[in-house]
Scaffold this motif. Structure first.
Motif, PDB file in Angstrom:
ATOM      1  N   ARG A  97       0.708  -1.226   0.498  1.00 27.91           N
ATOM      2  CA  ARG A  97      -0.186  -0.182   0.028  1.00 27.91           C
ATOM      3  C   ARG A  97       0.441   1.251  -0.014  1.00 27.91           C
ATOM      4  O   ARG A  97       0.136   2.219  -0.611  1.00 27.91           O
ATOM      5  CB  ARG A  97      -0.619  -0.014   0.798  1.00 27.91           C
ATOM      6  CG  ARG A  97      -2.266  -0.974   0.981  1.00 27.91           C
ATOM      7  CD  ARG A  97      -3.825  -0.994   2.496  1.00 27.91           C
ATOM      8  NE  ARG A  97      -1.903  -1.092   3.358  1.00 27.91           N
ATOM      9  CZ  ARG A  97      -2.829  -1.343   4.385  1.00 27.91           C
ATOM     10  NH1 ARG A  97      -4.213  -2.163   4.720  1.00 27.91           N
ATOM     11  NH2 ARG A  97      -2.170  -1.665   5.573  1.00 27.91           N
ATOM     12  N   ALA A  98       1.892   1.269   0.207  1.00 23.59           N
ATOM     13  CA  ALA A  98       2.349   2.714   0.596  1.00 23.59           C
ATOM     14  C   ALA A  98       3.243   2.733  -0.639  1.00 23.59           C
ATOM     15  O   ALA A  98       3.069   4.102  -0.809  1.00 23.59           O
ATOM     16  CB  ALA A  98       4.174   2.312   1.286  1.00 23.59           C
ATOM     17  N   PRO A  99       3.586   2.585  -2.157  1.00 26.44           N
ATOM     18  CA  PRO A  99       3.351   3.692  -2.807  1.00 26.44           C
ATOM     19  C   PRO A  99       1.638   4.197  -3.528  1.00 26.44           C
ATOM     20  O   PRO A  99       2.054   5.613  -3.815  1.00 26.44           O
ATOM     21  CB  PRO A  99       3.236   2.634  -4.621  1.00 26.44           C
ATOM     22  CG  PRO A  99       4.049   1.286  -3.295  1.00 26.44           C
ATOM     23  CD  PRO A  99       3.723   1.024  -2.460  1.00 26.44           C
ATOM     24  N   ARG A 100       0.902   3.513  -3.269  1.00 28.34           N
ATOM     25  CA  ARG A 100      -0.043   4.475  -3.692  1.00 28.34           C
ATOM     26  C   ARG A 100      -0.502   5.477  -2.448  1.00 28.34           C
ATOM     27  O   ARG A 100      -1.084   6.711  -2.613  1.00 28.34           O
ATOM     28  CB  ARG A 100      -1.436   3.525  -3.205  1.00 28.34           C
ATOM     29  CG  ARG A 100      -1.702   2.233  -4.605  1.00 28.34           C
ATOM     30  CD  ARG A 100      -2.838   1.556  -4.694  1.00 28.34           C
ATOM     31  NE  ARG A 100      -2.387   0.843  -5.318  1.00 28.34           N
ATOM     32  CZ  ARG A 100      -4.087  -0.209  -5.747  1.00 28.34           C
ATOM     33  NH1 ARG A 100      -4.866  -0.097  -5.707  1.00 28.34           N
ATOM     34  NH2 ARG A 100      -3.843  -1.483  -7.110  1.00 28.34           N
ATOM     35  N   ASN A 101       0.264   5.085  -1.429  1.00 29.26           N
ATOM     36  CA  ASN A 101      -0.560   6.312  -0.550  1.00 29.26           C
ATOM     37  C   ASN A 101       1.093   7.317  -0.924  1.00 29.26           C
ATOM     38  O   ASN A 101       0.646   8.611  -0.871  1.00 29.26           O
ATOM     39  CB  ASN A 101       0.314   5.954   0.865  1.00 29.26           C
ATOM     40  CG  ASN A 101      -1.086   4.605   1.568  1.00 29.26           C
ATOM     41  OD1 ASN A 101      -2.329   5.009   0.997  1.00 29.26           O
ATOM     42  ND2 ASN A 101      -0.485   4.173   2.776  1.00 29.26           N
ATOM     43  N   LEU A 102       2.395   7.002  -1.004  1.00 29.33           N
ATOM     44  CA  LEU A 102       3.542   8.314  -1.730  1.00 29.33           C
ATOM     45  C   LEU A 102       2.466   8.950  -2.649  1.00 29.33           C
ATOM     46  O   LEU A 102       3.032   9.872  -3.106  1.00 29.33           O
ATOM     47  CB  LEU A 102       4.289   7.390  -1.484  1.00 29.33           C
ATOM     48  CG  LEU A 102       5.191   6.674  -0.269  1.00 29.33           C
ATOM     49  CD1 LEU A 102       6.610   6.116  -0.448  1.00 29.33           C
ATOM     50  CD2 LEU A 102       4.961   8.056   0.374  1.00 29.33           C
ATOM     51  N   ALA A 103       1.699   8.190  -3.624  1.00 32.39           N
ATOM     52  CA  ALA A 103       1.674   9.075  -4.774  1.00 32.39           C
ATOM     53  C   ALA A 103       0.848  10.124  -5.232  1.00 32.39           C
ATOM     54  O   ALA A 103       0.627  10.946  -5.867  1.00 32.39           O
ATOM     55  CB  ALA A 103       0.704   7.317  -5.943  1.00 32.39           C
ATOM     56  N   SER A 104       0.173  10.336  -3.446  1.00 29.86           N
ATOM     57  CA  SER A 104      -0.639  11.631  -3.487  1.00 29.86           C
ATOM     58  C   SER A 104       0.149  12.742  -3.295  1.00 29.86           C
ATOM     59  O   SER A 104      -0.351  13.654  -3.700  1.00 29.86           O
ATOM     60  CB  SER A 104      -1.630  11.051  -2.205  1.00 29.86           C
ATOM     61  OG  SER A 104      -0.729  10.986  -1.286  1.00 29.86           O
ATOM     62  N   HIS A 105       1.238  12.535  -3.279  1.00 35.06           N
ATOM     63  CA  HIS A 105       2.427  13.611  -2.959  1.00 35.06           C
ATOM     64  C   HIS A 105       2.997  13.750  -4.173  1.00 35.06           C
ATOM     65  O   HIS A 105       3.812  14.810  -4.302  1.00 35.06           O
ATOM     66  CB  HIS A 105       3.165  13.556  -2.147  1.00 35.06           C
ATOM     67  CG  HIS A 105       2.338  13.277  -0.588  1.00 35.06           C
ATOM     68  ND1 HIS A 105       2.286  13.980   0.531  1.00 35.06           N
ATOM     69  CD2 HIS A 105       2.152  11.404   0.309  1.00 35.06           C
ATOM     70  CE1 HIS A 105       0.984  12.934   1.826  1.00 35.06           C
ATOM     71  NE2 HIS A 105       1.262  11.898   1.537  1.00 35.06           N
ATOM     72  N   ASP A 106       3.001  13.225  -5.851  1.00 34.16           N
ATOM     73  CA  ASP A 106       3.030  13.311  -6.485  1.00 34.16           C
ATOM     74  C   ASP A 106       3.104  14.623  -7.007  1.00 34.16           C
ATOM     75  O   ASP A 106       2.449  15.365  -7.178  1.00 34.16           O
ATOM     76  CB  ASP A 106       2.828  12.618  -8.202  1.00 34.16           C
ATOM     77  CG  ASP A 106       3.623  10.893  -7.739  1.00 34.16           C
ATOM     78  OD1 ASP A 106       4.359  11.283  -6.714  1.00 34.16           O
ATOM     79  OD2 ASP A 106       3.297   9.875  -8.143  1.00 34.16           O
ATOM     80  N   LEU A 107       4.074  15.725  -7.600  1.00 36.66           N
ATOM     81  CA  LEU A 107       3.913  17.169  -8.524  1.00 36.66           C
ATOM     82  C   LEU A 107       2.868  17.005  -9.526  1.00 36.66           C
ATOM     83  O   LEU A 107       2.485  15.821 -10.305  1.00 36.66           O
ATOM     84  CB  LEU A 107       5.039  17.445  -8.528  1.00 36.66           C
ATOM     85  CG  LEU A 107       6.211  17.595  -7.787  1.00 36.66           C
ATOM     86  CD1 LEU A 107       7.671  17.970  -8.399  1.00 36.66           C
ATOM     87  CD2 LEU A 107       6.004  18.547  -6.532  1.00 36.66           C
ATOM     88  N   THR A 108       2.067  17.750  -9.795  1.00 35.21           N
ATOM     89  CA  THR A 108       1.466  18.531 -10.500  1.00 35.21           C
ATOM     90  C   THR A 108       2.235  18.771 -11.975  1.00 35.21           C
ATOM     91  O   THR A 108       3.329  19.089 -11.791  1.00 35.21           O
ATOM     92  CB  THR A 108       0.385  19.472 -10.509  1.00 35.21           C
ATOM     93  OG1 THR A 108       1.053  20.352 -10.460  1.00 35.21           O
ATOM     94  CG2 THR A 108      -0.749  18.860  -9.012  1.00 35.21           C
ATOM     95  N   ALA A 109       1.839  18.247 -13.431  1.00 37.02           N
ATOM     96  CA  ALA A 109       3.125  19.720 -14.496  1.00 37.02           C
ATOM     97  C   ALA A 109       3.721  20.321 -14.118  1.00 37.02           C
ATOM     98  O   ALA A 109       4.312  20.731 -14.336  1.00 37.02           O
ATOM     99  CB  ALA A 109       1.763  19.304 -15.669  1.00 37.02           C
ATOM    100  N   ARG A 110       2.541  21.185 -13.740  1.00 35.18           N
ATOM    101  CA  ARG A 110       2.832  22.721 -13.491  1.00 35.18           C
ATOM    102  C   ARG A 110       3.503  22.719 -12.382  1.00 35.18           C
ATOM    103  O   ARG A 110       4.884  23.707 -12.910  1.00 35.18           O
ATOM    104  CB  ARG A 110       1.814  23.745 -13.396  1.00 35.18           C
ATOM    105  CG  ARG A 110       2.054  25.450 -12.297  1.00 35.18           C
ATOM    106  CD  ARG A 110       0.291  26.019 -12.776  1.00 35.18           C
ATOM    107  NE  ARG A 110       0.178  25.795 -14.024  1.00 35.18           N
ATOM    108  CZ  ARG A 110      -1.305  26.542 -14.287  1.00 35.18           C
ATOM    109  NH1 ARG A 110      -1.787  27.721 -13.042  1.00 35.18           N
ATOM    110  NH2 ARG A 110      -1.721  26.245 -15.340  1.00 35.18           N
ATOM    111  N   GLN A 111       4.109  21.917 -11.313  1.00 34.38           N
ATOM    112  CA  GLN A 111       4.913  22.041 -10.461  1.00 34.38           C
ATOM    113  C   GLN A 111       6.172  21.929 -10.683  1.00 34.38           C
ATOM    114  O   GLN A 111       6.979  21.998  -9.898  1.00 34.38           O
ATOM    115  CB  GLN A 111       3.997  21.238  -9.138  1.00 34.38           C
ATOM    116  CG  GLN A 111       3.142  22.177  -8.591  1.00 34.38           C
ATOM    117  CD  GLN A 111       2.205  20.748  -7.465  1.00 34.38           C
ATOM    118  OE1 GLN A 111       2.603  19.758  -6.934  1.00 34.38           O
ATOM    119  NE2 GLN A 111       1.605  21.787  -6.269  1.00 34.38           N
ATOM    120  N   ALA A 112       6.020  20.733 -11.785  1.00 31.36           N
ATOM    121  CA  ALA A 112       7.145  19.645 -12.271  1.00 31.36           C
ATOM    122  C   ALA A 112       7.979  20.433 -13.333  1.00 31.36           C
ATOM    123  O   ALA A 112       8.936  20.949 -12.490  1.00 31.36           O
ATOM    124  CB  ALA A 112       6.762  19.205 -12.527  1.00 31.36           C
TER     125      ALA A 112
END
Length: 139
Positions: free
Chosen positions: A7-22
């Motif tokens: 489950r850890a990768p799915r929980n961490l995926a919520s912290h990924d950047l949007t295209a604009r932020q990246a």
């Protein structure tokens, strides 16, 4: 215990950047790398290595809906940085055989050719990371 690891990768995926932020963070990182490399008055290896690292990191940091931006972004970032260096720090692009009378676009084109390997390597790595992330993404 093992189910918590899955489950850890799915929980961490919520912290990924949007295209604009990246895009903003990558542009800022490249501005810092370029400024640090221009301290000695020349654009050199540090710029190439920094570019490869920045553009290879962008696809690792974005959400899956921003893969297109992460794949298209490296050449655009490279062209913008080289054009800015050619416009404001023309003497930093030391290219053998380039006349002093070359304009901004001539220097930018020559700089793109001179730093073509980091552009190709960085873009290829970014695309490879996107492919791996797509293949590893749960269905």
């Amino acid at each position: 215990m093992a189910s918590a690891l899955w489950r850890a990768p799915r929980n961490l995926a919520s912290h990924d950047l949007t295209a604009r932020q990246a895009v903003v963070l990558a542009a800022l990182a490249m501005l810092i790398v370029t400024a640090l490399d221009l301290i000695d008055g020349r654009l050199g290896v540090a710029f190439g290595v920094g570019f490869v690292l920045v553009v290879a990191t962008v696809p690792l940091a974005v959400r899956s809906d921003a893969f297109f931006t992460a794949g298209v972004f490296p050449p655009l970032l490279f062209a913008a940085i080289i054009l800015a260096v050619a416009a404001f720090f023309g003497s930093a692009l030391v290219i053998e055989g380039l006349p002093d009378s070359a304009g901004v676009l001539g220097r930018a084109l020559s700089g793109t050719i001179a730093f073509g390997v980091p552009l190709l390597v960085g873009h290829a790595l970014a695309l490879a990371v996107i492919v791996v992330r797509i293949l590893k993404e749960p269905a």
